[in-house]
Design a protein around this motif. Structure first.
Motif, short mmCIF file in Angstrom:
data_model
loop_
_atom_site.label_atom_id
_atom_site.label_comp_id
_atom_site.label_asym_id
_atom_site.label_seq_id
_atom_site.Cartn_x
_atom_site.Cartn_y
_atom_site.Cartn_z
N SER A 167 6.08 -10.21 8.46
CA SER A 167 4.63 -10.08 8.42
C SER A 167 4.08 -11.19 9.28
CB SER A 167 4.10 -10.18 6.99
OG SER A 167 4.59 -11.35 6.34
N THR A 225 4.08 -16.40 11.03
CA THR A 225 4.96 -15.23 10.96
C THR A 225 6.01 -15.48 9.89
OG1 THR A 225 4.65 -14.75 13.31
CG2 THR A 225 6.55 -13.74 12.22
N GLN A 226 6.07 -14.59 8.89
CA GLN A 226 7.01 -14.73 7.78
C GLN A 226 8.19 -13.79 8.01
OE1 GLN A 226 3.71 -13.66 7.12
NE2 GLN A 226 3.00 -15.78 7.03
N MET A 240 13.95 -17.21 3.41
CA MET A 240 12.67 -16.92 4.03
C MET A 240 12.28 -18.08 4.93
SD MET A 240 8.96 -16.20 2.27
CE MET A 240 7.51 -15.99 3.30
N GLN A 264 4.84 -9.88 0.47
CA GLN A 264 4.83 -9.29 1.80
C GLN A 264 4.50 -7.80 1.77
OE1 GLN A 264 8.55 -9.01 4.31
NE2 GLN A 264 7.48 -10.63 5.44
N PHE A 322 3.61 -18.45 2.01
CA PHE A 322 2.47 -17.70 2.52
C PHE A 322 1.18 -18.53 2.44
CE2 PHE A 322 5.43 -14.32 1.37
CZ PHE A 322 5.27 -13.39 2.39
N SER A 369 9.17 -10.99 -1.32
CA SER A 369 9.12 -9.59 -0.86
C SER A 369 7.92 -8.86 -1.44
CB SER A 369 10.42 -8.86 -1.24
OG SER A 369 11.52 -9.44 -0.57
N ARG A 393 -4.36 -10.18 9.05
CA ARG A 393 -3.00 -9.71 9.25
C ARG A 393 -2.92 -9.00 10.58
NH1 ARG A 393 0.17 -5.12 8.34
NH2 ARG A 393 -1.52 -3.93 7.39
N THR A 452 1.44 -5.96 3.64
CA THR A 452 1.76 -5.08 4.77
C THR A 452 1.70 -3.60 4.44
OG1 THR A 452 4.14 -5.20 4.28
CG2 THR A 452 3.24 -6.84 5.81
N SER A 478 8.95 -19.31 7.40
CA SER A 478 7.62 -19.12 8.01
C SER A 478 7.62 -19.85 9.35
CB SER A 478 6.53 -19.68 7.10
OG SER A 478 6.44 -18.95 5.91
N THR A 521 12.72 -8.38 7.03
CA THR A 521 11.34 -7.90 7.00
C THR A 521 10.39 -8.98 7.51
OG1 THR A 521 11.06 -8.61 4.70
CG2 THR A 521 11.83 -6.36 5.08
#
Length: 478
Positions: A401, A412-413, A471, A332, A378, A329, A388, A336, A473, A399
């Motif tokens: 990103s 895309t995470q 999480m 991210q 990531f 988090s 981004r 972002t 990806s 959430t």
């Protein structure tokens, strides 16, 4: 006689069960628009300063096969996280006791004058950082950030590399030996020169670390205006040296501290900000949760959990400082909300009983933490030069990103902070039908686990499920 339910009743029951199942698994919509782009990504990384590089190189008995494993985990994109930034510490000590980093000029000139010729020394080792940097470059390192925690003590107002003090010559200082700013600039360039002559390129150069904190280890204080005084000298020295270097400042101990230094960097008829390429800050006192007031790139160059025992297997338990979900988090949010271009953890690997490293090397065994895999979610899929892009979620508990790489892949995470799984419906503008999407999962049970491949349907949509406190990806092919 046994009664058989009517077909209509069976259909009604089946419909009720289906509706219950759908209601039991909440859903969220995710939209990604690659045509709306934001900051460029420079990469992810770590440091092996203060002799931690020697931990990786076997100082305490790490066997050669595990030395290679650690280097691959940190810097190889296929095997590990594929970090592309390494932060070196430019030493200021005249010995290597404990975890001190050796200076290339351990003692002042014989007459202690800043204008006298210096006596530089180079051991080709640099507390293990030089051979480690060589190995990192062999694994596609892109940026080597050389950063000084302090000038040598004889160049400072307190005559000590530790406990703060200021570089002699900046505003509001007075030193009996004179102005050491040019000597310090020459010193930093000589460090770069030693590396270049030995075949390793330094790409970024910084001269301060947490200048708000007078630590009992190598440390040096500075305001924004005082940093500006030195930047003007350093920039001229870099230009005269012929090296292609990106200058940074100022590795503030928190994001707010770095923001507070900006007015001093912008002030005057010759603003020092014009000579900088990257503004750097840490996350300890305040996190990177908003953009710094600058048009320059910004890097989060240090942050770690320095409070807890080493917890390698916890992606989520109670939201603790060392947990993988916490760091996923944080990364991210930094990209972002703060528009950072890079994110570095403090130490990549070391012999430690705390959460200060991403990888633990105690007793010669390599134990990656869930923080490491959060970073890898990531760094493996978002490469230098990526942009981004706009991404949004219909539910704030999930959430997102997204980043478009230079090779056309889209990463895309999706982070699920909830206690239940979520079905996700992802819509990517401009993505064709039939594109391969590869999901990778990290949570308490899995580490970068590849899941079943997904194919986009019409209008660039695909569906998936993100387990609770997890999480994923989603990497869409070119």
């Amino acid at each position: 006689m046994k009664q058989i339910p009517s077909p209509r009743l069976l259909l009604l029951c089946l419909g009720a069960l289906t509706n219950w199942a759908l209601a039991a698994t909440p859903s969220v919509s995710v939209s990604v628009n690659p045509s709306i782009q934001f900051q460029e990504v420079d990469g992810f990384g770590c440091s092996e300063a203060f002799q931690r590089a020697e931990d990786v190189l076997g100082k305490d008995g790490l066997p050669p096969v595990n030395q290679t494993l650690v280097l691959n985990l940190l810097f190889d994109q296929t095997v590990g996280a594929g970090f592309t930034i390494l932060r070196n510490g430019i030493g200021s000590s005249n010995n290597s006791a404990s975890n001190l980093m050796n200076s290339i000029e351990p003692f002042p000139p014989s007459d202690s004058s800043p204008s006298s010729p210096p006596h530089y020394v180079w051991d080709g080792y640099d507390s293990g950082q030089f051979p480690l940097a060589e190995q990192a470059y062999q694994r596609d390192l892109q940026s080597l950030y050389a950063n000084a925690w302090s000038a040598p003590g004889y160049m400072k107002t307190n005559h000590d590399e530790n406990y703060g003090g200021y570089i002699c010559g900046v505003a509001n200082t007075s030193c009996s030996t004179g102005d050491w700013m040019q000597a310090y600039a020459n010193y930093l360039i000589q460090y770069v020169r030693f590396y270049h002559e030995a075949g390793v390129k330094v790409t970024h150069l910084g001269f301060l670390n947490e200048p708000q904190y007078a630590a009992d280890y190598a440390s040096m204080l500075s305001s924004g205006a005082q940093a500006a005084d030195f930047i003007r000298v350093l920039a001229k020295t870099v230009k005269e040296s012929g090296f292609e270097l990106q200058l940074t400042c100022c590795d503030g101990i928190g994001w707010d501290d770095q923001e507070a230094m900006l007015p001093g960097l912008h002030a005057g008829p010759d603003p020092a900000i014009q000579y900088l390429s990257v503004l750097t800050g840490h996350g300890y006192d305040s996190p990177p949760s908003y953009p710094l007031s600058t048009a320059h790139k910004t890097w989060l160059t240090e942050w770690a959990d320095l409070t807890g025992d080493y917890t390698p297997y916890t992606f989520y338990q109670d939201g603790g400082q060392g947990e993988g979900l916490t760091w996923a988090s944080r990364i991210q949010v930094a990209f972002t909300q703060a528009n950072t271009s890079a994110f570095l953890y403090w130490i990549g690997a070391e012999n430690s009983t705390t959460n200060s490293p991403l990888i633990n090397l105690l007793d010669g065994v390599v134990v990656p933490s869930k923080r490491f895999y959060a970073f890898a979610q990531f760094s493996r899929f978002v490469r230098p030069g990526a942009r981004r892009v706009e991404a949004a979620s219909s539910n704030p508990v999930v959430t997102v990103s997204a980043f478009r790489n230079q090779d056309g892949t889209l990463a895309t995470q999706v982070i699920n902070n909830a206690t239940s799984s979520y079905e996700i419906d992802v819509k990517v503008d401009g993505l064709e039908t039939g594109v391969s999407v590869q999901p990778y999962l990290t949570n308490n049970e899995y580490d970068l686990e590849p899941l079943a491949e997904i194919r986009t349907t019409e209008n660039g949509t695909f569906k998936g499920r993100v387990p609770a406190r997890s999480m994923i990806s989603f990497v869409a092919s070119r």
